[in-house]
Design a protein around this motif. Structure first.
Motif, PDB file in Angstrom:
ATOM      1  N   GLN A   1       0.691  -1.283  -0.254  1.00 29.63           N
ATOM      2  CA  GLN A   1       0.103  -0.058  -0.378  1.00 29.63           C
ATOM      3  C   GLN A   1       0.983   1.320   0.293  1.00 29.63           C
ATOM      4  OE1 GLN A   1      -3.552  -0.255   0.129  1.00 29.63           O
ATOM      5  NE2 GLN A   1      -3.158  -2.369  -0.401  1.00 29.63           N
ATOM      6  N   PRO A   2       1.149   1.943  -0.410  1.00 28.47           N
ATOM      7  CA  PRO A   2       1.710   3.254  -0.893  1.00 28.47           C
ATOM      8  C   PRO A   2       1.597   4.510  -0.042  1.00 28.47           C
ATOM      9  CG  PRO A   2       0.511   2.746  -2.833  1.00 28.47           C
ATOM     10  CD  PRO A   2       0.175   1.913  -3.172  1.00 28.47           C
ATOM     11  N   ILE A   3       2.223   4.624   0.366  1.00 31.53           N
ATOM     12  CA  ILE A   3       2.290   5.679   1.774  1.00 31.53           C
ATOM     13  C   ILE A   3       2.930   7.138   1.613  1.00 31.53           C
ATOM     14  CG2 ILE A   3       3.232   4.022   3.582  1.00 31.53           C
ATOM     15  CD1 ILE A   3       1.073   4.726   5.808  1.00 31.53           C
ATOM     16  N   GLN A   4       2.177   7.916   1.902  1.00 30.64           N
ATOM     17  CA  GLN A   4       3.696   9.274   2.856  1.00 30.64           C
ATOM     18  C   GLN A   4       3.678   9.403   4.299  1.00 30.64           C
ATOM     19  OE1 GLN A   4       4.278  11.361   0.052  1.00 30.64           O
ATOM     20  NE2 GLN A   4       3.067  10.229  -1.293  1.00 30.64           N
ATOM     21  N   ILE A   5       4.797  10.032   4.229  1.00 30.82           N
ATOM     22  CA  ILE A   5       5.612   9.408   5.775  1.00 30.82           C
ATOM     23  C   ILE A   5       3.755  10.071   6.928  1.00 30.82           C
ATOM     24  CG2 ILE A   5       6.360  11.586   5.596  1.00 30.82           C
ATOM     25  CD1 ILE A   5       8.962   9.757   6.892  1.00 30.82           C
TER      26      ILE A   5
ATOM     27  N   ILE B   1       1.667   7.515   8.538  1.00 30.76           N
ATOM     28  CA  ILE B   1       1.183   6.128   8.820  1.00 30.76           C
ATOM     29  C   ILE B   1       0.957   5.896   9.914  1.00 30.76           C
ATOM     30  CG2 ILE B   1       3.262   4.436   9.692  1.00 30.76           C
ATOM     31  CD1 ILE B   1       5.090   5.974   7.841  1.00 30.76           C
ATOM     32  N   ARG B   2       0.814   6.970  10.812  1.00 27.41           N
ATOM     33  CA  ARG B   2       0.140   6.632  12.133  1.00 27.41           C
ATOM     34  C   ARG B   2      -0.778   6.882  11.872  1.00 27.41           C
ATOM     35  NH1 ARG B   2       3.069   7.000  17.126  1.00 27.41           N
ATOM     36  NH2 ARG B   2       1.164   7.882  18.287  1.00 27.41           N
ATOM     37  N   LEU B   3      -1.707   7.546  11.067  1.00 21.96           N
ATOM     38  CA  LEU B   3      -3.538   7.912  10.661  1.00 21.96           C
ATOM     39  C   LEU B   3      -3.907   6.780  10.593  1.00 21.96           C
ATOM     40  CD1 LEU B   3      -6.200   9.590  10.811  1.00 21.96           C
ATOM     41  CD2 LEU B   3      -5.384  10.504   8.115  1.00 21.96           C
ATOM     42  N   TRP B   4      -3.004   5.766   9.505  1.00 19.24           N
ATOM     43  CA  TRP B   4      -2.907   3.847   9.279  1.00 19.24           C
ATOM     44  C   TRP B   4      -3.394   3.287   9.768  1.00 19.24           C
ATOM     45  CZ3 TRP B   4      -2.018   3.066   3.355  1.00 19.24           C
ATOM     46  CH2 TRP B   4      -3.003   5.131   2.573  1.00 19.24           C
TER      47      TRP B   4
ATOM     48  N   GLU C   1      -7.046   1.156  10.874  1.00 20.04           N
ATOM     49  CA  GLU C   1      -5.763   0.027  10.554  1.00 20.04           C
ATOM     50  C   GLU C   1      -6.357  -0.537   8.765  1.00 20.04           C
ATOM     51  OE1 GLU C   1      -9.563  -2.316  13.120  1.00 20.04           O
ATOM     52  OE2 GLU C   1      -8.415  -1.638  14.692  1.00 20.04           O
ATOM     53  N   LYS C   2      -5.870   0.575   8.199  1.00 24.65           N
ATOM     54  CA  LYS C   2      -5.359   0.072   6.852  1.00 24.65           C
ATOM     55  C   LYS C   2      -4.121  -0.613   6.830  1.00 24.65           C
ATOM     56  CE  LYS C   2      -7.902   4.909   5.613  1.00 24.65           C
ATOM     57  NZ  LYS C   2      -7.608   6.032   4.682  1.00 24.65           N
TER      58      LYS C   2
END
Length: 325
Positions: A189-193, A196-199, A203-204
């Motif tokens: 899952q591509p993610i911006q730094i 991270i904590r929010l995802w 529970e993404k």
């Protein structure tokens, strides 16, 4: 009367010269962009660059971070540099591979086993050609920068790499990362730094691919207290400047900027190994469970991925084969 007039002219000229000399020279402002956390190696490098440049340039150059660029991410940073709206940046190699696919050679799993290898690889002809090629995209690369190796952090303890199967792993947005996790049976899952904590809270994702410095800075141990200490991939960056802006600079300013970068890079790299040890110790002290993994734990996937990418680009293959151990 004539003498009085001459004296007045002389005084006027003297006053004008004093005024001209007292007018401050307009400072050159370098606005830079980067996405790393405050204590990350690249952030420390940029702060050292700023300090060195401002102290050595007689206050003729100012260095300021663009908060706008930080929020928008690296794709936006590259675009702003290309348009000359941002002067400098540290950009991850993984974000530059769309401009030159051979840069993916830096990201091959278990391609490197030490920081010393990274520094040596940066001096190779192919590594230098990769940087020179960025000029076609209005970027001038002053050199590579390095950070810690990649690791995986998870909320639940994993005892084998097979446990990654079916897991949603937050990854850097780059196709090598995607293919690495797909080969492991995971769902990248591509993610911006900054997400991270929010995802994790939402529970993404079930795991995050990161480095130790980011894990400490973002306090990821609160949500993911288990560390798969894999060191599976290097993660270099490139210090780049806008080509159009650079070309318009006086040569003395170019030299001052290059010298400040070179000094900051050397200082940061020298501290990198100790920083990695310190970050790992901090994670242990905060209760993180650490389990070490090596290439053999990945059941041939690293070699399979290296062979695949070697077949996609001749320079990538030549660079990769030269670095194999």
């Amino acid at each position: 009367m004539i003498k009085i007039i001459k004296n007045r002219k002389k005084n006027l000229i003297t006053m004008l010269m004093v005024l001209l000399l007292s007018v401050p020279v307009a400072a050159e402002t370098i606005r830079f962009g980067m996405i790393t956390t405050p204590d990350h190696a690249w952030s420390r490098l940029m702060q050292q660059f700023k300090s060195s440049l401002e102290n050595s340039s007689s206050n003729a150059i100012r260095v300021r971070e663009s908060r706008f660029a930080k929020v928008r991410g690296e794709s936006s940073i590259i675009e702003l540099l290309g348009r000359g709206q941002l002067q400098a940046a540290i950009v991850a190699v993984g974000s530059l591979t769309t401009l030159d696919p051979s840069l993916n050679g830096w990201l091959m799993p278990y391609q490197f086993s030490s920081a010393a290898q990274l520094r040596l690889a940066a001096q190779s002809d192919d590594a230098k050609v990769m940087l020179a090629g960025l000029e076609r995209h209005n970027l001038v690369a002053l050199g590579y920068v390095f950070s810690g190796m990649r690791v995986i952090m998870t909320p639940t303890l994993m005892t084998s790499t097979r446990d990654l199967k079916g897991k949603r792993v937050g990854t850097f947005p780059n196709d090598v990362f995607y293919n690495w996790y797909r080969q492991l049976g995971a769902d990248p899952q591509p993610i911006q730094i900054q997400d991270i904590r929010l995802w994790f809270e939402q529970e993404k994702i079930d795991a995050i691919d990161t480095d130790l410095a980011t894990a400490v800075d973002l306090q990821l141990y609160d949500q993911a207290p288990n560390l798969m200490y894999t060191n599976h991939m290097a993660f270099p960056g490139v210090f780049v400047v806008s080509k159009s802006w650079w070309a318009a600079l006086a040569s003395d300013k170019q030299q001052a900027i290059s010298a400040a970068f070179s000094q900051a890079e050397k200082t940061t790299f020298a501290a990198l190994e100790q920083s990695e040890k310190t970050d790992l110790q901090q994670l242990r002290e905060r209760g993180v469970t650490v389990k070490k993994y090596t290439e053999t734990d990945f059941n041939g996937v690293p070699e399979k991925l290296r062979d695949f990418y070697y077949g996609t680009n001749e320079r990538l293959k030549r660079f990769g084969m030269a670095q194999e151990y």
